[in-house]
Design an enzyme around this catalytic site. Sequence first.
Site, PDB file in Angstrom:
ATOM      1  N   TYR A 132       0.845  -1.197   0.000  1.00  0.00           N
ATOM      2  CA  TYR A 132       0.000   0.000   0.000  1.00  0.00           C
ATOM      3  C   TYR A 132       0.881   1.247   0.000  1.00  0.00           C
ATOM      4  CZ  TYR A 132      -3.797  -3.073   1.706  1.00  0.00           C
ATOM      5  OH  TYR A 132      -4.726  -4.068   1.856  1.00  0.00           O
TER       6      TYR A 132
ATOM      7  N   HIS B  50      -6.278   1.900  -1.601  1.00  0.00           N
ATOM      8  CA  HIS B  50      -6.237   0.472  -1.902  1.00  0.00           C
ATOM      9  C   HIS B  50      -4.796   0.053  -2.189  1.00  0.00           C
ATOM     10  CE1 HIS B  50     -10.620  -0.134  -2.214  1.00  0.00           C
ATOM     11  NE2 HIS B  50     -10.659   1.066  -2.759  1.00  0.00           N
TER      12      HIS B  50
ATOM     13  N   LYS C 240      -4.787  -4.829  -9.184  1.00  0.00           N
ATOM     14  CA  LYS C 240      -3.447  -4.725  -8.632  1.00  0.00           C
ATOM     15  C   LYS C 240      -2.422  -5.078  -9.705  1.00  0.00           C
ATOM     16  CE  LYS C 240      -5.234  -6.023  -4.143  1.00  0.00           C
ATOM     17  NZ  LYS C 240      -5.840  -4.692  -4.053  1.00  0.00           N
TER      18      LYS C 240
END
Length: 282
Positions: free
Chosen positions: A191, A199, A237
């Site tokens: 993070y 996020h 991600k």
Amino acid sequence: MSQCSPQLEPSRPITLLLPLLLLRLLFLLDIRTPSISLFHSRRMEPRWKGKASEARALADPMSKIVLQLQSSLTQSDAQGLLSGCSILYQADEEQTDLLNRACFGRTIITADMDKQWFQFGMEEAFYLSYHLNCLKIVDGQDREKNVQELWQDMKSQKATFPEFYMAYQHLRMKNWIVRPGSQYGVDFVAYRHHPALVHSEFAVLVLSEGGGSNENGRLRVWSDFLCTIRLCGSVAKTLLVLSVNDNGNGSVSPSCLDSFSIEERTVTRWSPEQCRENPEKV
């Protein structure tokens, strides 16, 4: 707040696995002919949770919070209890706030509401003890473990501990929050700041080079790449592969960490639309 900018570094040959050799070859192709590569440098932008989250993060940099935590633990002569694969620590009110803000450990609910206990993972505890030098760790007989004993204990609990710790330290030193990534099928997630504000941006896999062990068994075949990249894409991600090389020095003691090196690679899915002459058309 410094930012981690993972980049590929095609400087050393990869001898571990065929998929990694092909990964390096494709990246070299990307330098010369990016239109035919499976990999590119563009990655997702931070996804902040709310309009004011980015400003709050900038006003309270993680490096400052960690320094405050380090000072508080040092002044209180903090001691954690080694219990199997984790370390237990009883925090006061100030330390509870700092540990939560810095995202170290997880809270444990107990019957005594006046005391707050934290459970640290091995990488977290060793980072606080060895790198920040602010946490002493004792065994069940209240005997303090020296750094060599602690290193051997953690290696005995987890064969890949040296590589995982090096990866953890590498990201933490760049002021990334590093949390377990098992829920996403990876080793860690990273993070930019506190998870309440943003996020996670990176799903992190740790690979071992040098000794050729790769004991975590990840990315042995192309299907591993495809499944992992697909999963990372579905949860927004970027896959970050950290290849840790002991450079032939082994991991007998934590002093060997100074000779370790890390290569960072970000891997993303290739989209045919990115190679069209007119990228505006879908």
